[in-house]
Every structure is written in structure tokens, then in C-alpha cells.
Design an enzyme around this catalytic site. Structure first.
Site, PDB file in Angstrom:
ATOM      1  N   ASP A  77       0.851  -1.196   0.000  1.00 54.28           N
ATOM      2  CA  ASP A  77       0.000   0.000   0.000  1.00 54.28           C
ATOM      3  C   ASP A  77       0.880   1.237   0.000  1.00 54.28           C
ATOM      4  OD1 ASP A  77      -2.951   0.922   0.313  1.00 54.28           O
ATOM      5  OD2 ASP A  77      -1.738   2.265   1.554  1.00 54.28           O
TER       6      ASP A  77
HETATM    7  N1  LIG Z   1       3.311   3.918 -12.301  1.00 48.34           N
HETATM    8  C1  LIG Z   1       3.302   4.521 -11.087  1.00 48.34           C
HETATM    9  N2  LIG Z   1       2.310   4.234 -10.199  1.00 48.34           N
HETATM   10  C2  LIG Z   1       2.372   4.862  -8.992  1.00 48.34           C
HETATM   11  C3  LIG Z   1       3.370   5.796  -8.651  1.00 48.34           C
HETATM   12  N3  LIG Z   1       3.120   6.217  -7.372  1.00 48.34           N
HETATM   13  C4  LIG Z   1       2.004   5.577  -6.939  1.00 48.34           C
HETATM   14  N4  LIG Z   1       1.575   4.745  -7.914  1.00 48.34           N
HETATM   15  C5  LIG Z   1       0.415   3.840  -7.868  1.00 48.34           C
HETATM   16  C6  LIG Z   1       0.775   2.490  -7.292  1.00 48.34           C
HETATM   17  C7  LIG Z   1      -0.558   1.996  -6.831  1.00 48.34           C
HETATM   18  O1  LIG Z   1      -1.213   1.370  -7.925  1.00 48.34           O
HETATM   19  C8  LIG Z   1      -1.292   3.287  -6.456  1.00 48.34           C
HETATM   20  C9  LIG Z   1      -1.349   3.453  -4.950  1.00 48.34           C
HETATM   21  O2  LIG Z   1      -2.579   2.952  -4.491  1.00 48.34           O
HETATM   22  P1  LIG Z   1      -2.664   1.597  -3.617  1.00 48.34           P
HETATM   23  O3  LIG Z   1      -1.382   1.343  -2.902  1.00 48.34           O
HETATM   24  O4  LIG Z   1      -3.918   1.665  -2.833  1.00 48.34           O
HETATM   25  O5  LIG Z   1      -2.783   0.436  -4.713  1.00 48.34           O
HETATM   26  P2  LIG Z   1      -3.980   0.212  -5.741  1.00 48.34           P
HETATM   27  O6  LIG Z   1      -5.237   0.797  -5.243  1.00 48.34           O
HETATM   28  O7  LIG Z   1      -3.513   0.662  -7.102  1.00 48.34           O
HETATM   29  O8  LIG Z   1      -4.086  -1.372  -5.824  1.00 48.34           O
HETATM   30  P3  LIG Z   1      -4.338  -2.359  -4.567  1.00 48.34           P
HETATM   31  O9  LIG Z   1      -4.971  -1.554  -3.475  1.00 48.34           O
HETATM   32  O10 LIG Z   1      -2.974  -2.887  -4.175  1.00 48.34           O
HETATM   33  O11 LIG Z   1      -5.228  -3.433  -5.144  1.00 48.34           O
HETATM   34  O12 LIG Z   1      -0.546   4.373  -6.985  1.00 48.34           O
HETATM   35  C10 LIG Z   1       4.383   6.084  -9.627  1.00 48.34           C
HETATM   36  O13 LIG Z   1       5.297   6.893  -9.435  1.00 48.34           O
HETATM   37  N5  LIG Z   1       4.305   5.422 -10.813  1.00 48.34           N
END
Ligand SMILES: Nc1nc2c(ncn2[C@H]2C[C@H](O)[C@@H](COP(=O)(O)OP(=O)(O)OP(=O)(O)O)O2)c(=O)[nH]1
Length: 208
Positions: A77
Site C-alpha cells: 500500500d
Molecule cells: N506507475 C506509477 N504508479 C504509482 C506511482 N506512485 C504511486 N503509484 C500507484 C501504485 C498503486 O497502484 C497506487 C497506490 O494505491 P494503492 O497502494 O492503494 O494500490 P492500488 O489501489 O492501485 O491497488 P491495490 O490496493 O494494491 O489493489 O498508486 C508512480 O510513481 N508510478
């Protein structure tokens, strides 16, 4: 062979692992992140992102143990810590615009919580967690540049309204720490956590 299950819907985390030699099984956790964050906020930012990562790994662990006798689950996260407040994905241009108003020209820490759970003979046997912080030195985009960036839609779905490996890279002056952690999963920290549950990351690399 041990199966690595990525408990995440993040395309960024998946691409980091694939580029680093691992083809994970993706199993999205569907965790109620705001509820977990609210329940742990009083413990501080590091404990909060670690708890969120652990909740994601835990949410899929039982099902993984039924499907794979030998597996390791990884949950992550990412949130941006600025002025003492954790910021996740903005969701709207208004929130992303406010994030940039507060962070332009300043330093802030991107925290990524990591949780690893090991399954042996179809049973969860070990769980570890840790957090990696990376300091981001933000550039100072003009108001027109911020609007153009928001219009790409990219900042709306990433923690802290910023990417370092996409359009946002034009507005990042530097990093102090692990870049893979900013994108979504710290390769060196994940290597360490895998070792703590008895796995060598090189054993998980795809066969050449
Ligand atoms: N490509 C890229 N993505 C980033 C960067 N900084 C943050 N992110 C993305 C990674 C994660 O997909 C998102 C952060 O949100 P979370 O940690 O809640 O994950 P997310 O909701 O995407 O998926 P999940 O909760 O793990 O099912 O932001 C960056 O510099 N580059």
C-alpha cells in the site's frame, strides 16, 4: 515451485515485478482501505500503510492456501506523507490539484507498506511486514502544466497524485531512496522480506 501471488490490482506493481523477472499470479484483495486506514491512523503513518498492506495480503491468504500448496503472498500500500497527512489516490482532479498546490517545490515522503505471507503444504506459516520511505523532491509546474497533467487523468489513480515513471516525471526534481517503492513495490525490501520467510528471490525468477 513456489507461486508468488500479488494481492493487488495495481498495474504499476505488476509491471515492476514482471520487469524484474517475476510473473505473479494476481489476486485482487478488495480490502476496504478507508476503514483499515481509519482504524490504524492513530498508530502513525508507517503502521497505517503496513496495516493496509497486511490487510490486502490477509484478505486473499486463505484462498491462496487452498489453491497453491507452496506460495507466497505479497500485499502493498502506497501513500504520500505531506504536512503530517497521508494522501492516497486523489480520485478527482480537484483533490489532485490541491495535492499539487501543497507539494510543488517541496519534499515529501512516499511510504509503501509491504506484507509477505508464506504458505507451505497448503497452510499459512509465516507473516512479515515492513515499510519503505522514499523522499520525493517535487518540481514546480506552472498552473497550466498542472492542468495539462490533470487532463491526462494519470494523477487521479496514483498515490499522492504523482508518478515518477509517467507524465509526472517532468515535475520530479529528484528522489532520495528506492524508486521502485515509489512506483508501488520496493524490490530490495521485498527481497529482504522474502528471505525472512525462507525464500530466495532468485528462485522466483522466470526460467531463462
Ligand atoms: N506507475 C506509477 N504508479 C504509482 C506511482 N506512485 C504511486 N503509484 C500507484 C501504485 C498503486 O497502484 C497506487 C497506490 O494505491 P494503492 O497502494 O492503494 O494500490 P492500488 O489501489 O492501485 O491497488 P491495490 O490496493 O494494491 O489493489 O498508486 C508512480 O510513481 N508510478
Amino acid at each position: 515451485m513456489t507461486v508468488l501471488v500479488l494481492a493487488s490490482a495495481s498495474p504499476a506493481r505488476l509491471s515492476v515485478l514482471r520487469a524484474a523477472g517475476i510473473d505473479p499470479v494476481v489476486q485482487v484483495s478488495g480490502v476496504d482501505e478507508p476503514a483499515v486506514e481509519a482504524a490504524h491512523r492513530h498508530l502513525g503513518p508507517d503502521a497505517t500503510v503496513a496495516a493496509l498492506a497486511a490487510a490486502k495480503a490477509e484478505a486473499v491468504l486463505e484462498d491462496v492456501a487452498h489453491r497453491h500448496r507452496d506460495a507466497v503472498v505479497v500485499g502493498c500500500d502506497s501513500m504520500l506523507l505531506l504536512d503530517g497527512r497521508l494522501r492516497g489516490k486523489p480520485g478527482t482532479a480537484e483533490v489532485a490539484r490541491q495535492d499539487w498546490a501543497e507539494m510543488a517545490g517541496r519534499d515529501a515522503d512516499l511510504l509503501t507498506g509491504h506484507a509477505v505471507a508464506r504458505v507451505v503444504d497448503g497452510r499459512p506459516v509465516d507473516r512479515v511486514r515492513d515499510v519503505r520511505r522514499t523522499t520525493i523532491r517535487f518540481g514546480t509546474p506552472t498552473p497550466a502544466e498542472v492542468e495539462a497533467y490533470l487532463a491526462t487523468g494519470e494523477p487521479l489513480q496514483v498515490a499522492g497524485s504523482l508518478t515518477i515513471d509517467g507524465y509526472g516525471g517532468w515535475f520530479v526534481e529528484g528522489l532520495d531512496g528506492d524508486p521502485s517503492s515509489v512506483i508501488g513495490i520496493s524490490l530490495p525490501l521485498t527481497r529482504e522480506l522474502l528471505a525472512r520467510v525462507g525464500l530466495a528471490v532468485t528462485d522466483l525468477w522466470r526460467r531463462p
